[in-house]
Design an enzyme around this catalytic site. Structure first.
Site, PDB file in Angstrom:
ATOM      1  N   CYS A  16      38.507  47.699  26.501  1.00  0.00           N
ATOM      2  CA  CYS A  16      38.767  46.570  27.405  1.00  0.00           C
ATOM      3  C   CYS A  16      39.859  45.639  26.882  1.00  0.00           C
ATOM      4  CB  CYS A  16      37.480  45.806  27.695  1.00  0.00           C
ATOM      5  SG  CYS A  16      36.719  44.988  26.266  1.00  0.00           S
ATOM      6  N   HIS A  38      33.402  41.342  26.351  1.00  0.00           N
ATOM      7  CA  HIS A  38      34.157  42.084  27.361  1.00  0.00           C
ATOM      8  C   HIS A  38      35.214  41.189  28.001  1.00  0.00           C
ATOM      9  CE1 HIS A  38      34.721  45.540  29.948  1.00  0.00           C
ATOM     10  NE2 HIS A  38      34.610  44.796  31.036  1.00  0.00           N
ATOM     11  N   HIS A  63      39.049  46.403  34.884  1.00  0.00           N
ATOM     12  CA  HIS A  63      38.590  46.320  33.502  1.00  0.00           C
ATOM     13  C   HIS A  63      38.191  47.706  33.026  1.00  0.00           C
ATOM     14  CE1 HIS A  63      34.071  46.352  34.486  1.00  0.00           C
ATOM     15  NE2 HIS A  63      34.678  46.442  35.641  1.00  0.00           N
TER      16      HIS A  63
END
Length: 253
Positions: free
Chosen positions: A156, A207, A219
């Site tokens: 990510c 994240h 993402h």
């Protein structure tokens, strides 16, 4: 201090000085580094663009003179913008999107005393903000890979870092570092290109993704994907669950 340069498409960086250690990052073609510790089979390096440290195999290490390192460091960067490209010297070599090439004239660039030809597209990073979505879509469906930075496997924070590189914006490598950058905004004020950060039950940032249009986010989670985003977090329409809890939104541009 010794200095190095990546003349390979993708070099794994590991947490420890062994092939059995986890990969924590990847070095792309044209990226520079300082060699901060040398051992028989591995060397610990520090990347010039984000100061990230890790171990690489000495078989994949290319040492260069400090003067050449400094020249590259101060020169204008050109980043490749196609998922996969080919450069040619005495043989062909593939490179991935986001690789760094020195200044090119008439499709020729010189790299560590070797002349290369390149007919692909590059950017110096000074692109319109609207290109951010187009660049992020180049990674759509790329599999998630811890430490990855390419369309063939990416995590990510690596995804966010490389997409922003193509926009001329330099970000740190890891999510907990990226969240320290930019200006905090509310979700109702969010715009295309803002970064959304997510935490776990302990409040630890785990994240990050890029906000796009129509209340959606792109993402890397399992793969690079597009999901719905609201004030609670990321909603996975396929599984019909919230997969990530929203912590904050930051504006970098």
């Amino acid at each position: 201090m010794k200095y190095g340069l990546s003349n390979l498409s993708i070099i794994p960086m590991r947490a420890e000085a062994t092939d059995l250690s986890e990969m924590v990052n990847q070095i792309l073609f044209g990226e520079q580094y300082k060699i901060i510790e040398s051992r028989k089979k591995f060397s610990k390096i520090r990347l010039s663009h984000d100061k990230y440290e890790g171990w690489i195999c000495n078989k994949q290490l290319l040492e260069i003179e400090k003067s050449y390192y400094d020249d590259l460091l101060s020169s204008e960067k050109n980043y490749t913008t196609d998922v996969l490209d080919i450069i040619k010297s005495d043989s062909f070599q593939t490179i991935v999107i986001g690789s760094i090439l020195p200044e090119i004239q008439d499709s020729i660039f010189r790299f560590n005393n070797t002349d290369y030809t390149f007919d692909g597209l590059t950017t110096n990073g000074k692109q319109d903000k609207g290109m951010l979505i187009e660049n992020s879509m180049m990674y759509l469906n790329s599999p998630y890979l811890w430490g990855g930075r390419t369309p063939f496997g990416i995590d990510c924070s690596g995804f966010v870092q490389i997409v922003y590189r193509l926009q001329g914006k330099r970000l740190p490598r890891d999510t907990n570092q990226q969240v320290e950058k930019g200006k905090k905004v509310d979700i109702v004020e969010s715009e295309i290109g803002d970064l959304a950060f997510f935490d776990n039950e302990d409040g630890v940032i785990i994240h990050v993704g890029i906000i796009i249009d129509n209340n959606k986010i792109i993402h890397a989670s399992g793969k690079v994907r597009i999901d719905k985003l609201d004030k609670k977090g990321i909603y996975n329409s396929f599984k019909k669950i919230y997969s990530h809890n929203l912590h904050s939104i930051k504006r970098i541009f």
